[in-house]
Scaffold this motif. Structure first.
Motif, PDB file in Angstrom:
ATOM      1  N   ILE A 109       0.403  -4.434  11.191  1.00 55.90           N
ATOM      2  CA  ILE A 109       1.093  -5.563  10.558  1.00 55.90           C
ATOM      3  C   ILE A 109       0.998  -5.477   9.030  1.00 55.90           C
ATOM      4  N   ILE A 110      -0.198  -5.154   8.534  1.00 47.40           N
ATOM      5  CA  ILE A 110      -0.388  -5.066   7.083  1.00 47.40           C
ATOM      6  C   ILE A 110       0.455  -3.946   6.485  1.00 47.40           C
ATOM      7  N   GLU A 111       0.453  -2.773   7.120  1.00 47.47           N
ATOM      8  CA  GLU A 111       1.225  -1.645   6.602  1.00 47.47           C
ATOM      9  C   GLU A 111       2.725  -1.912   6.689  1.00 47.47           C
ATOM     10  N   THR A 112       3.162  -2.617   7.720  1.00 44.09           N
ATOM     11  CA  THR A 112       4.580  -2.963   7.830  1.00 44.09           C
ATOM     12  C   THR A 112       4.991  -3.918   6.720  1.00 44.09           C
ATOM     13  N   ILE A 113       4.146  -4.901   6.443  1.00 42.83           N
ATOM     14  CA  ILE A 113       4.444  -5.833   5.348  1.00 42.83           C
ATOM     15  C   ILE A 113       4.471  -5.103   4.013  1.00 42.83           C
ATOM     16  N   SER A 114       3.502  -4.204   3.804  1.00 40.25           N
ATOM     17  CA  SER A 114       3.489  -3.443   2.548  1.00 40.25           C
ATOM     18  C   SER A 114       4.715  -2.547   2.409  1.00 40.25           C
ATOM     19  N   LEU A 115       5.235  -2.049   3.534  1.00 42.11           N
ATOM     20  CA  LEU A 115       6.445  -1.230   3.500  1.00 42.11           C
ATOM     21  C   LEU A 115       7.668  -2.073   3.163  1.00 42.11           C
ATOM     22  N   LEU A 116       7.761  -3.251   3.758  1.00 44.66           N
ATOM     23  CA  LEU A 116       8.925  -4.108   3.537  1.00 44.66           C
ATOM     24  C   LEU A 116       8.914  -4.767   2.171  1.00 44.66           C
ATOM     25  N   ILE A 117       7.747  -4.875   1.557  1.00 42.69           N
ATOM     26  CA  ILE A 117       7.655  -5.553   0.270  1.00 42.69           C
ATOM     27  C   ILE A 117       7.931  -4.602  -0.896  1.00 42.69           C
ATOM     28  N   ARG A 118       8.076  -3.321  -0.613  1.00 42.84           N
ATOM     29  CA  ARG A 118       8.292  -2.353  -1.688  1.00 42.84           C
ATOM     30  C   ARG A 118       9.551  -2.634  -2.518  1.00 42.84           C
ATOM     31  N   PRO A 119      10.720  -2.875  -1.917  1.00 47.40           N
ATOM     32  CA  PRO A 119      11.894  -3.143  -2.756  1.00 47.40           C
ATOM     33  C   PRO A 119      11.748  -4.423  -3.563  1.00 47.40           C
ATOM     34  N   LEU A 120      11.083  -5.432  -3.005  1.00 49.74           N
ATOM     35  CA  LEU A 120      10.847  -6.660  -3.765  1.00 49.74           C
ATOM     36  C   LEU A 120       9.960  -6.395  -4.971  1.00 49.74           C
ATOM     37  N   ALA A 121       8.940  -5.552  -4.784  1.00 56.15           N
ATOM     38  CA  ALA A 121       8.063  -5.207  -5.911  1.00 56.15           C
ATOM     39  C   ALA A 121       8.832  -4.440  -6.989  1.00 56.15           C
ATOM     40  N   LEU A 122       9.722  -3.551  -6.579  1.00 58.19           N
ATOM     41  CA  LEU A 122      10.526  -2.816  -7.558  1.00 58.19           C
ATOM     42  C   LEU A 122      11.380  -3.755  -8.392  1.00 58.19           C
ATOM     43  N   GLY A 123      12.115  -4.644  -7.712  1.00 54.29           N
ATOM     44  CA  GLY A 123      13.011  -5.541  -8.433  1.00 54.29           C
ATOM     45  C   GLY A 123      12.277  -6.554  -9.282  1.00 54.29           C
TER      46      GLY A 123
END
Length: 227
Positions: free
Chosen positions: A144-158
């Motif tokens: 769950i943690i790794e999936t959230i970290s994967l999905l949050i990557r584009p948000l962190a970029l923007g």
């Protein structure tokens, strides 16, 4: 008074036409185009050497499969860098202070790297969600943690690009307003404030260049994990 500081981040409209389209098209007009001559001029030579050095530095640790993205990464960095630099000029608009625009860059490119990894090497791509040697009770939590970290990557970029440019522009406007107000009251303090404003402007120029490089560098790291 505080609301006026944020007016610079609103998309300007002239005669009912959003000027963000003009701001996005302007960088490509400024770049010199190659000629058919055997020898290029100095500007084209400097531009070519800069692009070659940047591309080599960016793709050096990457597998050969990711070298197909060289043109896209180089063009994206030049585009973002020019947009950020042009936004520092007076009476201009910085499109990259809009989170919607940055997310429009980040989400498709990040999704493309994920799709490439799932298509070419699905086992390796899914293996990032569960580190090797994880105890059995921690497996669901880590996934769950790794999936959230994967999905949050584009948000962190923007958000990273938007926050850095917005903070810099706000700070420049605040210090410029302070220098303008202090000039008739305390000229010496106003001169010191203007000196600080000049140094901050130089720092913001560096930030505009660095943030464009960091945006592309993080995308290349995401691609490296999936090729």
């Amino acid at each position: 008074m505080m609301l006026s500081f944020f007016d610079q981040f609103a998309s300007p409209i002239f005669l009912g036409v959003p000027l963000i389209a003009l701001a996005l098209a302007l960088p490509w007009i400024l770049f010199p185009t190659p000629t058919a001559r055997w020898l290029n001029n100095r500007l084209l030579t400097i531009q070519g050497r800069f692009m070659n050095r940047f591309t080599n530095q960016l793709l050096l640790p990457m597998n050969p499969g990711g070298h197909k993205w060289a043109l896209l990464f180089t063009s994206l960095m030049l585009f973002l860098m020019t947009l950020n630099m042009l936004g520092l000029l007076p009476y201009t608009f910085t499109p990259t202070t809009q989170l919607s625009l940055n997310m429009a860059f980040a989400v498709p490119l990040w999704l493309a790297t994920v799709i490439i990894g799932m298509r070419n090497q699905p086992t390796h791509a899914l293996g990032h969600l569960l580190p090797e040697g994880t105890p059995a009770p921690l497996i669901p939590v880590l996934i769950i943690i790794e999936t959230i970290s994967l999905l949050i990557r584009p948000l962190a970029l923007g958000v990273r690009l938007t926050a850095n440019l917005t903070a810099g522009h706000l700070l420049i406007q605040l210090i410029a307003t302070a220098a303008f107000v202090l000039l008739p009251l305390m000229p010496a303090v106003a001169i010191l404030t203007a000196t600080l404003l000049f140094l901050l402007t130089l720092l913001e120029v560096a930030v505009a260049m660095i943030q464009a490089y960091v945006f592309v560098l993080l995308l290349s790291l995401y691609l490296q994990e999936n090729v």
